[in-house]
Design a protein around this motif. Structure first.
Motif, PDB file in Angstrom:
ATOM      1  N   PHE A 200      29.847 112.212  16.333  1.00 12.55           N
ATOM      2  CA  PHE A 200      28.713 112.412  17.217  1.00 12.55           C
ATOM      3  C   PHE A 200      28.463 111.136  18.010  1.00 12.55           C
ATOM      4  O   PHE A 200      28.694 110.039  17.523  1.00 12.55           O
ATOM      5  N   THR A 201      28.014 111.303  19.229  1.00 11.15           N
ATOM      6  CA  THR A 201      27.732 110.162  20.084  1.00 11.15           C
ATOM      7  C   THR A 201      26.260 110.154  20.448  1.00 11.15           C
ATOM      8  O   THR A 201      25.725 111.151  20.951  1.00 11.15           O
ATOM      9  N   LEU A 202      25.616 109.037  20.179  1.00 10.92           N
ATOM     10  CA  LEU A 202      24.201 108.859  20.503  1.00 10.92           C
ATOM     11  C   LEU A 202      24.109 107.686  21.473  1.00 10.92           C
ATOM     12  O   LEU A 202      24.027 106.528  21.064  1.00 10.92           O
ATOM     13  N   GLY A 203      24.169 107.998  22.749  1.00 13.96           N
ATOM     14  CA  GLY A 203      24.208 106.944  23.762  1.00 13.96           C
ATOM     15  C   GLY A 203      25.509 106.179  23.650  1.00 13.96           C
ATOM     16  O   GLY A 203      26.593 106.769  23.589  1.00 13.96           O
ATOM     17  N   PRO A 204      25.461 104.857  23.569  1.00 12.37           N
ATOM     18  CA  PRO A 204      26.675 104.057  23.439  1.00 12.37           C
ATOM     19  C   PRO A 204      27.186 103.931  22.001  1.00 12.37           C
ATOM     20  O   PRO A 204      28.214 103.311  21.754  1.00 12.37           O
ATOM     21  N   VAL A 205      26.464 104.517  21.052  1.00 13.67           N
ATOM     22  CA  VAL A 205      26.806 104.380  19.639  1.00 13.67           C
ATOM     23  C   VAL A 205      27.456 105.661  19.127  1.00 13.67           C
ATOM     24  O   VAL A 205      26.925 106.758  19.338  1.00 13.67           O
ATOM     25  N   GLU A 206      28.615 105.505  18.472  1.00 17.10           N
ATOM     26  CA  GLU A 206      29.295 106.635  17.861  1.00 17.10           C
ATOM     27  C   GLU A 206      28.884 106.749  16.403  1.00 17.10           C
ATOM     28  O   GLU A 206      28.900 105.759  15.670  1.00 17.10           O
ATOM     29  N   ILE A 207      28.507 107.950  16.012  1.00 16.86           N
ATOM     30  CA  ILE A 207      28.108 108.197  14.628  1.00 16.86           C
ATOM     31  C   ILE A 207      29.185 109.041  13.971  1.00 16.86           C
ATOM     32  O   ILE A 207      29.413 110.200  14.341  1.00 16.86           O
ATOM     33  N   SER A 208      29.878 108.454  13.017  1.00 21.84           N
ATOM     34  CA  SER A 208      30.959 109.149  12.322  1.00 21.84           C
ATOM     35  C   SER A 208      31.175 108.508  10.959  1.00 21.84           C
ATOM     36  O   SER A 208      30.622 107.444  10.664  1.00 21.84           O
ATOM     37  N   ILE A 209      31.997 109.156  10.144  1.00 24.74           N
ATOM     38  CA  ILE A 209      32.358 108.613   8.837  1.00 24.74           C
ATOM     39  C   ILE A 209      33.643 107.821   9.019  1.00 24.74           C
ATOM     40  O   ILE A 209      34.721 108.394   9.149  1.00 24.74           O
ATOM     41  N   SER A 210      33.534 106.505   9.047  1.00 18.55           N
ATOM     42  CA  SER A 210      34.709 105.659   9.269  1.00 18.55           C
ATOM     43  C   SER A 210      35.685 105.758   8.104  1.00 18.55           C
ATOM     44  O   SER A 210      36.893 105.874   8.301  1.00 18.55           O
ATOM     45  N   TYR A 211      35.162 105.690   6.893  1.00 17.06           N
ATOM     46  CA  TYR A 211      36.006 105.823   5.706  1.00 17.06           C
ATOM     47  C   TYR A 211      35.133 106.140   4.510  1.00 17.06           C
ATOM     48  O   TYR A 211      33.930 105.865   4.515  1.00 17.06           O
ATOM     49  N   LEU A 212      35.745 106.738   3.511  1.00 16.67           N
ATOM     50  CA  LEU A 212      35.038 107.054   2.274  1.00 16.67           C
ATOM     51  C   LEU A 212      35.112 105.826   1.372  1.00 16.67           C
ATOM     52  O   LEU A 212      36.026 105.673   0.563  1.00 16.67           O
ATOM     53  N   ALA A 213      34.133 104.944   1.519  1.00 17.23           N
ATOM     54  CA  ALA A 213      34.187 103.634   0.874  1.00 17.23           C
ATOM     55  C   ALA A 213      34.162 103.712  -0.647  1.00 17.23           C
ATOM     56  O   ALA A 213      34.647 102.795  -1.321  1.00 17.23           O
TER      57      ALA A 213
ATOM     58  N   ILE B  59      25.638  94.057  24.292  1.00 17.50           N
ATOM     59  CA  ILE B  59      26.714  94.043  23.303  1.00 17.50           C
ATOM     60  C   ILE B  59      26.172  93.736  21.920  1.00 17.50           C
ATOM     61  O   ILE B  59      26.574  94.339  20.923  1.00 17.50           O
ATOM     62  N   LEU B  60      25.189  92.836  21.841  1.00 23.79           N
ATOM     63  CA  LEU B  60      24.587  92.511  20.548  1.00 23.79           C
ATOM     64  C   LEU B  60      23.776  93.685  20.017  1.00 23.79           C
ATOM     65  O   LEU B  60      23.791  93.976  18.816  1.00 23.79           O
ATOM     66  N   ALA B  61      23.066  94.359  20.926  1.00 26.62           N
ATOM     67  CA  ALA B  61      22.267  95.516  20.508  1.00 26.62           C
ATOM     68  C   ALA B  61      23.164  96.654  20.034  1.00 26.62           C
ATOM     69  O   ALA B  61      22.916  97.276  18.998  1.00 26.62           O
ATOM     70  N   ILE B  62      24.231  96.916  20.808  1.00 28.60           N
ATOM     71  CA  ILE B  62      25.152  98.002  20.455  1.00 28.60           C
ATOM     72  C   ILE B  62      25.833  97.730  19.127  1.00 28.60           C
ATOM     73  O   ILE B  62      25.889  98.598  18.238  1.00 28.60           O
ATOM     74  N   GLU B  63      26.347  96.505  18.972  1.00 32.13           N
ATOM     75  CA  GLU B  63      27.044  96.168  17.735  1.00 32.13           C
ATOM     76  C   GLU B  63      26.071  96.114  16.565  1.00 32.13           C
ATOM     77  O   GLU B  63      26.436  96.453  15.432  1.00 32.13           O
ATOM     78  N   GLY B  64      24.830  95.688  16.815  1.00 29.91           N
ATOM     79  CA  GLY B  64      23.845  95.658  15.757  1.00 29.91           C
ATOM     80  C   GLY B  64      23.506  97.048  15.247  1.00 29.91           C
ATOM     81  O   GLY B  64      23.451  97.288  14.038  1.00 29.91           O
ATOM     82  N   VAL B  65      23.293  97.975  16.186  1.00 26.11           N
ATOM     83  CA  VAL B  65      23.005  99.360  15.799  1.00 26.11           C
ATOM     84  C   VAL B  65      24.204  99.981  15.105  1.00 26.11           C
ATOM     85  O   VAL B  65      24.072 100.707  14.107  1.00 26.11           O
ATOM     86  N   SER B  66      25.406  99.685  15.621  1.00 23.50           N
ATOM     87  CA  SER B  66      26.622 100.217  15.002  1.00 23.50           C
ATOM     88  C   SER B  66      26.785  99.692  13.577  1.00 23.50           C
ATOM     89  O   SER B  66      27.175 100.441  12.665  1.00 23.50           O
ATOM     90  N   PHE B  67      26.471  98.409  13.379  1.00 17.19           N
ATOM     91  CA  PHE B  67      26.564  97.819  12.048  1.00 17.19           C
ATOM     92  C   PHE B  67      25.598  98.499  11.075  1.00 17.19           C
ATOM     93  O   PHE B  67      25.978  98.858   9.944  1.00 17.19           O
ATOM     94  N   LEU B  68      24.371  98.691  11.498  1.00 19.25           N
ATOM     95  CA  LEU B  68      23.384  99.346  10.638  1.00 19.25           C
ATOM     96  C   LEU B  68      23.776 100.788  10.337  1.00 19.25           C
ATOM     97  O   LEU B  68      23.608 101.269   9.210  1.00 19.25           O
ATOM     98  N   THR B  69      24.311 101.467  11.339  1.00 14.80           N
ATOM     99  CA  THR B  69      24.752 102.853  11.150  1.00 14.80           C
ATOM    100  C   THR B  69      25.873 102.928  10.125  1.00 14.80           C
ATOM    101  O   THR B  69      25.884 103.800   9.243  1.00 14.80           O
ATOM    102  N   GLU B  70      26.847 102.013  10.240  1.00 15.47           N
ATOM    103  CA  GLU B  70      27.960 102.002   9.305  1.00 15.47           C
ATOM    104  C   GLU B  70      27.498 101.663   7.890  1.00 15.47           C
ATOM    105  O   GLU B  70      28.017 102.210   6.915  1.00 15.47           O
TER     106      GLU B  70
END
Length: 291
Positions: free
Chosen positions: A38-51, A157-168
């Motif tokens: 799923f894509t929410l604006g510039p952030v992709e929401i997905s299951i990267s890996y089953l940690a 870039i900091l905002a996008i990567e920050g949100v992506s980090f929290l999402t992951e």
């Protein structure tokens, strides 16, 4: 924390742990390919890996071989067999993930402690995602990759990567990392190890607190991360080699993914069968000696 002799592995046991981790995590990565994104604006929401799979293995078995096997499994089954191997650029993720899972395994001294398991699981995923975030920001900072700016948002870039980090951290770290690991590890501890002829872990494997958090370890980790960073930068600048992206795989369509899934499943079954055979032979030998 003293090192227990029962934590010393034979070459066959090391190989079994490696193959088990490689096949299981490779199989898990293939299944994540089938899950929607799923894509929410510039952030992709997905299951990267089953940690929880590599986290469980590095805590139950020798962290080094389990972490290394998981990373190799991701490359073989998640990249090479799917025709999506990025060559030199894959070295970054390989080093980061191996290092993160290895540290997560070393952090646990008591597998009956849910608190230690929880902290180790979160730290492992956090290290992997943090290093990945630093690399992504660095590529934009040094002008190697173009900034995908969001209109009206400074330093996006900091905002996008920050949100992506929290999402992951929420998805991979908690939902598919921490929670399953807390459920599985106490139930598997002391039960799955005998299948490989291995005594359950007690304490850390070949490393005390003062040994693994040493100057040598820190320097080696920084060097490896730097190597991964340079390799990713080189790949982004088209200084790349060993890329494997064959066009002929496209003719098989989406159904092709079941071929590597079958290969990973077969490898897992063979590894378990081989482990049982070796364990049975050792028990038979012990019975003959006692008789």
């Amino acid at each position: 924390m003293s090192t227990m002799k029962r934590n010393e592995y034979t070459q066959s046991q090391k190989m079994m742990v490696f193959i088990l981790s490689m096949s299981l995590f490779g199989l898990a990565n293939l299944f994540t390919e089938l899950l929607p994104e799923f894509t929410l604006g510039p952030v992709e929401i997905s299951i990267s890996y089953l940690a929880f799979i590599p986290l469980t293995l590095v805590m139950l078995f020798n962290p080094l071989y389990a972490a290394f096997g998981a990373s190799v499994g991701e490359i073989i089954f998640g990249d090479l067999l799917l025709g999506d191997f990025g060559g030199l650029g894959e070295l970054e993720g390989f080093i980061q993930f191996t290092l993160a899972m290895y540290i997560a395994g070393l952090l646990v001294t008591n597998l009956n402690s849910r608190r230690q398991i929880a902290v180790a699981a979160l730290v492992g995923v956090m290290i992997d995602q943090m290093l990945s975030t630093i690399v992504d920001v660095g590529k934009v900072w040094f002008g190697i990759e173009e900034l995908e700016a969001v209109s009206g948002l400074p330093a996006s870039i900091l905002a996008i990567e920050g949100v992506s980090f929290l999402t992951e951290m929420v998805i991979s770290g908690v939902l598919f990392g921490l929670i399953p690991a807390l459920y599985l590890i106490p139930r598997l501890y002391g039960k799955i190890e005998p299948l490989l002829g291995i005594e359950p872990r007690e304490g850390r494997v070949n490393a005390s607190m003062t040994e693994w958090v040493s100057v040598r370890f820190v320097i080696a980790s920084i060097f490896l991360v730097f190597v991964g960073l340079v390799s990713e930068f080189m790949a982004e600048m088209d200084i790349n080699f060993a890329v494997w992206e064959p066009e002929f795989l496209e003719q098989f369509g989406e159904g092709y993914i079941w071929l590597p899934i079958s290969a990973a499943a077969i490898l897992f079954i063979v590894a378990v069968a081989g482990a049982k055979k070796v364990t049975g032979a050792r028990r038979l030998g012990k019975n003959d000696k006692t008789a």
